[in-house]
Design an enzyme around this catalytic site. Sequence first.
Site, mmCIF file in Angstrom:
data_model
loop_
_atom_site.group_PDB
_atom_site.id
_atom_site.type_symbol
_atom_site.label_atom_id
_atom_site.label_comp_id
_atom_site.label_asym_id
_atom_site.label_seq_id
_atom_site.Cartn_x
_atom_site.Cartn_y
_atom_site.Cartn_z
ATOM 1 N N ASP A 18 19.772 65.910 26.289
ATOM 2 C CA ASP A 18 18.332 65.772 26.062
ATOM 3 C C ASP A 18 17.554 65.733 27.372
ATOM 4 O OD1 ASP A 18 19.249 65.591 23.490
ATOM 5 O OD2 ASP A 18 18.106 63.797 22.971
ATOM 6 N N ARG A 98 14.472 48.053 28.719
ATOM 7 C CA ARG A 98 13.376 49.000 28.942
ATOM 8 C C ARG A 98 12.368 48.551 29.990
ATOM 9 N NH1 ARG A 98 17.279 51.697 27.429
ATOM 10 N NH2 ARG A 98 17.124 52.961 25.549
ATOM 11 N N ASP A 127 11.305 52.763 21.835
ATOM 12 C CA ASP A 127 11.432 52.878 23.281
ATOM 13 C C ASP A 127 10.232 53.536 23.926
ATOM 14 O OD1 ASP A 127 13.801 51.532 23.485
ATOM 15 O OD2 ASP A 127 15.061 53.323 23.480
ATOM 16 N N SER A 181 23.772 58.295 17.472
ATOM 17 C CA SER A 181 23.414 58.177 18.883
ATOM 18 C C SER A 181 23.772 56.782 19.376
ATOM 19 C CB SER A 181 21.921 58.443 19.086
ATOM 20 O OG SER A 181 21.148 57.440 18.442
#
Length: 409
Positions: A18, A98, A127, A181
């Site tokens: 990605d 994050r 996110d 994922s």
Amino acid sequence: MSTKPVKKIVLAYSGGLDTSVILKWLKDAYGAEVVTFTADLGQGEELGPARAKAEAAGIREIYIDDLREEFVRDYCFPMVRANAVYEGQYLLGTSIARPLIAKRLVEIAHETGADAVAHGATGKGNDQVRFELGVAALDPALRVIAPWREWDLNSRTKLIAYAEKHGIAVPSDKRGEAPFSVDANLWHTSSEGKMLEDPAEEAFNEVCLLTRHPEDGPDQPEYVTVGFERGDAVSVNGQALSPAALLTRLNEIGANHGIGRLDLVENRFVGMKSRGIYETPGGTILMAAHRGIEQLTLDRGAMHLKDELMPKYAKLIYEGFWFSPEREMLQAAIDHSQRHVSGEVRLKLYKGNVMVVGRSSPASLYSLAHVTFEEDQVYDQKDAEGFIKLNALRLRLMADRKKRLGEND
């Protein structure tokens, strides 16, 4: 997409399919120079390939930063001091990583003269919010680019076709539909999507990458002692360790016993429910141990107030408000409460379970003289009579009113 010119972009880059596609797309779509930033948060992956892929893509400025100690010391440990748990179960492993990534993105933008940052979070998840709120709090002048909200590569088939067209290597395990994922760091692993999207189907056996199946764990329990100073863990079994080394050690111990598995349907900030499988072995041990030492050292009022504040604190982390003034205010109160939270906690681990079995502290508020069932010289049991009468007074008055008014409920 905004037409405002962008000269230089710092991309949060993993080296996976990605972000490799995003790297090429940013250069084409914006005509800008791209700087890559890869964070080592203890995800257990070799980060050398990320550098090699960035170099192959012609990137001149490549940042690969070991943030493990900072991550545990300045993000995970403050969260542990708060006993932060989202919706009763989730230990916030993705959420807490994050803000650190956002902080470092901003720092690198300043170091390199970039006027934008970019991330690979999708438009459906939390996110994107966490990254962008973090950047907004630290430097609102920076532009944030979220390719998943701009491009038309809205399927894995299109993503792979784009990669092949531009000579971007596509790993064999990325062809076809990925089963799920995974996001990982030193605090936890998180698995979502695809085969996990039916919340009725059991998924532990297929998904768990970090922890042993509890039923396959040792047939004998293991005891572990965690030492604390001012609310932070400082040792395991008497051995002083740095924050990252301590969490790594607890992960190893906990994973062997299948500690910290969670199958959760949670409420995302963006409004939908999602199902995830989480593994947090060391964090689960650490949270239990911290609760254990607080049982001895926190006053009742302080402990109960902390428990009232905790859901708000956890929600702020989950929703991306780490750098908000309200989180900082709560942190100040929480940290003040931890001044005497020092000592040791002994825990018993067995087939997925963590049990506190002992705790000791030089700052303990536990008084054997007061709680003993034997004769004592410090507590007059007759005092309880007046205490109960005063606390019962309002209840008696309400009961009298009900009787006077003829009310039955």
